[in-house]
Design a protein around this motif. Structure first.
Motif, PDB file in Angstrom:
ATOM      1  N   ALA A  47       0.845  -1.199   0.000  1.00 32.29           N
ATOM      2  CA  ALA A  47       0.000   0.000   0.000  1.00 32.29           C
ATOM      3  C   ALA A  47       0.882   1.251   0.000  1.00 32.29           C
ATOM      4  CB  ALA A  47      -0.934  -0.007   1.201  1.00 32.29           C
ATOM      5  N   ALA A  48       1.914   1.245   0.829  1.00 30.95           N
ATOM      6  CA  ALA A  48       2.833   2.381   0.871  1.00 30.95           C
ATOM      7  C   ALA A  48       3.552   2.546  -0.465  1.00 30.95           C
ATOM      8  CB  ALA A  48       3.834   2.210   2.000  1.00 30.95           C
ATOM      9  N   PHE A  49       3.927   1.438  -1.093  1.00 32.01           N
ATOM     10  CA  PHE A  49       4.563   1.498  -2.408  1.00 32.01           C
ATOM     11  C   PHE A  49       3.610   2.110  -3.433  1.00 32.01           C
ATOM     12  CE2 PHE A  49       5.530  -0.447  -6.552  1.00 32.01           C
ATOM     13  CZ  PHE A  49       6.802   0.066  -6.739  1.00 32.01           C
ATOM     14  N   GLY A  50       2.333   1.756  -3.356  1.00 28.67           N
ATOM     15  CA  GLY A  50       1.339   2.343  -4.250  1.00 28.67           C
ATOM     16  C   GLY A  50       1.235   3.846  -4.079  1.00 28.67           C
ATOM     17  N   VAL A  51       1.287   4.302  -2.832  1.00 26.29           N
ATOM     18  CA  VAL A  51       1.232   5.739  -2.567  1.00 26.29           C
ATOM     19  C   VAL A  51       2.485   6.420  -3.107  1.00 26.29           C
ATOM     20  CG1 VAL A  51       1.180   7.499  -0.753  1.00 26.29           C
ATOM     21  CG2 VAL A  51      -0.313   5.516  -0.609  1.00 26.29           C
ATOM     22  N   VAL A  52       3.638   5.792  -2.935  1.00 29.28           N
ATOM     23  CA  VAL A  52       4.886   6.343  -3.470  1.00 29.28           C
ATOM     24  C   VAL A  52       4.804   6.444  -4.997  1.00 29.28           C
ATOM     25  CG1 VAL A  52       7.358   5.889  -3.778  1.00 29.28           C
ATOM     26  CG2 VAL A  52       6.321   5.684  -1.518  1.00 29.28           C
ATOM     27  N   CYS A  53       4.210   5.442  -5.633  1.00 27.55           N
ATOM     28  CA  CYS A  53       4.053   5.475  -7.098  1.00 27.55           C
ATOM     29  C   CYS A  53       3.159   6.626  -7.548  1.00 27.55           C
ATOM     30  CB  CYS A  53       3.492   4.149  -7.602  1.00 27.55           C
ATOM     31  SG  CYS A  53       4.672   2.798  -7.523  1.00 27.55           S
ATOM     32  N   LEU A  54       2.296   7.097  -6.684  1.00 26.10           N
ATOM     33  CA  LEU A  54       1.420   8.221  -7.019  1.00 26.10           C
ATOM     34  C   LEU A  54       2.092   9.587  -6.838  1.00 26.10           C
ATOM     35  CD1 LEU A  54      -1.931   7.023  -5.428  1.00 26.10           C
ATOM     36  CD2 LEU A  54      -1.380   7.167  -7.859  1.00 26.10           C
ATOM     37  N   LEU A  55       3.309   9.604  -6.291  1.00 24.31           N
ATOM     38  CA  LEU A  55       3.977  10.883  -6.051  1.00 24.31           C
ATOM     39  C   LEU A  55       4.309  11.624  -7.339  1.00 24.31           C
ATOM     40  CD1 LEU A  55       6.357  10.074  -3.073  1.00 24.31           C
ATOM     41  CD2 LEU A  55       4.233  11.381  -3.041  1.00 24.31           C
ATOM     42  N   TRP A  56       4.786  10.913  -8.352  1.00 25.49           N
ATOM     43  CA  TRP A  56       5.136  11.571  -9.611  1.00 25.49           C
ATOM     44  C   TRP A  56       3.903  12.209 -10.258  1.00 25.49           C
ATOM     45  CZ3 TRP A  56       8.198   8.932 -14.160  1.00 25.49           C
ATOM     46  CH2 TRP A  56       8.392   9.852 -15.178  1.00 25.49           C
ATOM     47  N   PRO A  57       2.820  11.437 -10.478  1.00 29.58           N
ATOM     48  CA  PRO A  57       1.648  12.086 -11.071  1.00 29.58           C
ATOM     49  C   PRO A  57       1.088  13.224 -10.208  1.00 29.58           C
ATOM     50  CG  PRO A  57       1.353   9.705 -11.030  1.00 29.58           C
ATOM     51  CD  PRO A  57       2.629  10.005 -10.336  1.00 29.58           C
ATOM     52  N   ALA A  58       1.114  13.054  -8.896  1.00 33.84           N
ATOM     53  CA  ALA A  58       0.598  14.106  -8.021  1.00 33.84           C
ATOM     54  C   ALA A  58       1.429  15.374  -8.153  1.00 33.84           C
ATOM     55  CB  ALA A  58       0.582  13.628  -6.570  1.00 33.84           C
ATOM     56  N   SER A  59       2.742  15.220  -8.204  1.00 29.98           N
ATOM     57  CA  SER A  59       3.592  16.401  -8.343  1.00 29.98           C
ATOM     58  C   SER A  59       3.453  17.025  -9.729  1.00 29.98           C
ATOM     59  CB  SER A  59       5.052  16.051  -8.039  1.00 29.98           C
ATOM     60  OG  SER A  59       5.555  15.123  -8.978  1.00 29.98           O
ATOM     61  N   ALA A  60       3.287  16.203 -10.773  1.00 30.14           N
ATOM     62  CA  ALA A  60       3.111  16.745 -12.125  1.00 30.14           C
ATOM     63  C   ALA A  60       1.831  17.567 -12.221  1.00 30.14           C
ATOM     64  CB  ALA A  60       3.108  15.607 -13.148  1.00 30.14           C
ATOM     65  N   VAL A  61       0.748  17.057 -11.654  1.00 35.69           N
ATOM     66  CA  VAL A  61      -0.521  17.788 -11.670  1.00 35.69           C
ATOM     67  C   VAL A  61      -0.389  19.086 -10.877  1.00 35.69           C
ATOM     68  CG1 VAL A  61      -2.899  17.715 -10.804  1.00 35.69           C
ATOM     69  CG2 VAL A  61      -1.982  15.784 -12.097  1.00 35.69           C
ATOM     70  N   LEU A  62       0.237  19.022  -9.724  1.00 37.81           N
ATOM     71  CA  LEU A  62       0.409  20.206  -8.882  1.00 37.81           C
ATOM     72  C   LEU A  62       1.236  21.276  -9.593  1.00 37.81           C
ATOM     73  CD1 LEU A  62      -0.014  21.519  -6.090  1.00 37.81           C
ATOM     74  CD2 LEU A  62       2.071  20.367  -5.350  1.00 37.81           C
ATOM     75  N   VAL A  63       2.334  20.869 -10.213  1.00 36.23           N
ATOM     76  CA  VAL A  63       3.199  21.836 -10.901  1.00 36.23           C
ATOM     77  C   VAL A  63       2.461  22.474 -12.078  1.00 36.23           C
ATOM     78  CG1 VAL A  63       5.278  22.030 -12.338  1.00 36.23           C
ATOM     79  CG2 VAL A  63       5.387  20.859 -10.139  1.00 36.23           C
ATOM     80  N   LYS A  64       1.746  21.677 -12.853  1.00 40.51           N
ATOM     81  CA  LYS A  64       1.015  22.248 -13.987  1.00 40.51           C
ATOM     82  C   LYS A  64      -0.089  23.198 -13.520  1.00 40.51           C
ATOM     83  CE  LYS A  64       0.112  18.433 -16.272  1.00 40.51           C
ATOM     84  NZ  LYS A  64       0.902  17.293 -15.889  1.00 40.51           N
ATOM     85  N   ARG A  65      -0.725  22.885 -12.411  1.00 41.46           N
ATOM     86  CA  ARG A  65      -1.745  23.791 -11.882  1.00 41.46           C
ATOM     87  C   ARG A  65      -1.102  25.080 -11.378  1.00 41.46           C
ATOM     88  NH1 ARG A  65      -5.775  26.394 -12.721  1.00 41.46           N
ATOM     89  NH2 ARG A  65      -6.854  27.167 -10.898  1.00 41.46           N
ATOM     90  N   LEU A  66       0.049  24.975 -10.745  1.00 42.32           N
ATOM     91  CA  LEU A  66       0.783  26.176 -10.333  1.00 42.32           C
ATOM     92  C   LEU A  66       1.131  27.016 -11.557  1.00 42.32           C
ATOM     93  CD1 LEU A  66       3.096  24.663  -7.596  1.00 42.32           C
ATOM     94  CD2 LEU A  66       1.503  26.550  -7.238  1.00 42.32           C
ATOM     95  N   HIS A  67       1.553  26.358 -12.637  1.00 37.51           N
ATOM     96  CA  HIS A  67       1.871  27.079 -13.868  1.00 37.51           C
ATOM     97  C   HIS A  67       0.645  27.821 -14.394  1.00 37.51           C
ATOM     98  CE1 HIS A  67       5.546  24.381 -15.000  1.00 37.51           C
ATOM     99  NE2 HIS A  67       5.781  25.167 -13.981  1.00 37.51           N
ATOM    100  N   ASP A  68      -0.524  27.213 -14.295  1.00 32.79           N
ATOM    101  CA  ASP A  68      -1.742  27.873 -14.760  1.00 32.79           C
ATOM    102  C   ASP A  68      -2.033  29.122 -13.940  1.00 32.79           C
ATOM    103  OD1 ASP A  68      -3.910  27.918 -16.631  1.00 32.79           O
ATOM    104  OD2 ASP A  68      -5.245  27.332 -14.993  1.00 32.79           O
ATOM    105  N   ARG A  69      -1.651  29.115 -12.679  1.00 37.31           N
ATOM    106  CA  ARG A  69      -1.820  30.282 -11.809  1.00 37.31           C
ATOM    107  C   ARG A  69      -0.643  31.243 -11.933  1.00 37.31           C
ATOM    108  NH1 ARG A  69      -5.242  32.553  -9.841  1.00 37.31           N
ATOM    109  NH2 ARG A  69      -4.483  32.795  -7.727  1.00 37.31           N
ATOM    110  N   ASN A  70       0.258  30.970 -12.909  1.00 36.78           N
ATOM    111  CA  ASN A  70       1.448  31.789 -13.189  1.00 36.78           C
ATOM    112  C   ASN A  70       2.435  31.800 -12.025  1.00 36.78           C
ATOM    113  OD1 ASN A  70       2.946  33.174 -15.081  1.00 36.78           O
ATOM    114  ND2 ASN A  70       2.157  35.176 -14.501  1.00 36.78           N
ATOM    115  N   ARG A  71       2.554  30.653 -11.372  1.00 33.56           N
ATOM    116  CA  ARG A  71       3.508  30.488 -10.278  1.00 33.56           C
ATOM    117  C   ARG A  71       4.522  29.416 -10.679  1.00 33.56           C
ATOM    118  NH1 ARG A  71      -0.644  32.639  -8.201  1.00 33.56           N
ATOM    119  NH2 ARG A  71      -1.055  33.391  -6.137  1.00 33.56           N
ATOM    120  N   PRO A  72       5.764  29.570 -10.264  1.00 39.37           N
ATOM    121  CA  PRO A  72       6.772  28.556 -10.610  1.00 39.37           C
ATOM    122  C   PRO A  72       6.504  27.240  -9.887  1.00 39.37           C
ATOM    123  CG  PRO A  72       7.714  30.248  -9.192  1.00 39.37           C
ATOM    124  CD  PRO A  72       6.321  30.691  -9.518  1.00 39.37           C
TER     125      PRO A  72
END
Length: 144
Positions: A47-72
């Motif tokens: 279960a913990a490994f599954g959560v770790v595997c979700l870190l990349w997509p979670a960070s990618a979504v977060l960064v792209k949303r920050l970009h939409d708000r014009n934040r680095p």
């Protein structure tokens, strides 16, 4: 935007709708993993490994949303700072400081980011991170 770009690319911008869809997917997936682990239907390490595997997509979504708000994208490190504050042992501090550092500050960071990214519109038109956000195509394109 394709599903692969949505989940694995740090480039571009992402709208609120697709941000909230990811938040729901992440919450349901992590909840399911730990419910299965809690009922001994899945090993806790898996279960913990599954959560770790979700870190990349979670960070990618977060960064792209920050970009939409014009934040680095490095603003996403605020999430890591908040988790570190929650996980820290602040008992060596006096009075209300352990609660303030270990609970209140992380809460303010999480709620602030969630409100900023989830409620406010992105930059209209093009910004320094690219063209306006395109919706994610959840169904593959059909070819005739």
């Amino acid at each position: 935007m394709t599903l692969q770009q949505w989940c694995f690319s740090y480039r571009g911008r992402l709208g609120r709708r697709d941000f909230w869809i990811w938040q729901a997917v992440w919450l349901l997936t992590t909840t399911l993993l730990f419910v299965l682990a809690g009922n001994d239907l899945l090993d806790t390490q898996m279960a913990a490994f599954g959560v770790v595997c979700l870190l990349w997509p979670a960070s990618a979504v977060l960064v792209k949303r920050l970009h939409d708000r014009n934040r680095p994208g490095y603003w996403a490190f605020l999430v890591i700072v908040a988790w570190m504050l929650v996980a820290g042992n602040w008992s060596m501090l006096d009075g209300v400081l352990p609660w303030l550092v270990g609970r209140a500050i992380p809460f303010i960071i999480f709620v602030g980011l969630l409100l900023d990214l989830g409620l406010f519109r992105g930059t209209a038109g093009k910004n320094r991170f690219g063209a306006a956000a395109l919706p994610v195509r959840y169904k593959p394109a059909t070819y005739q």
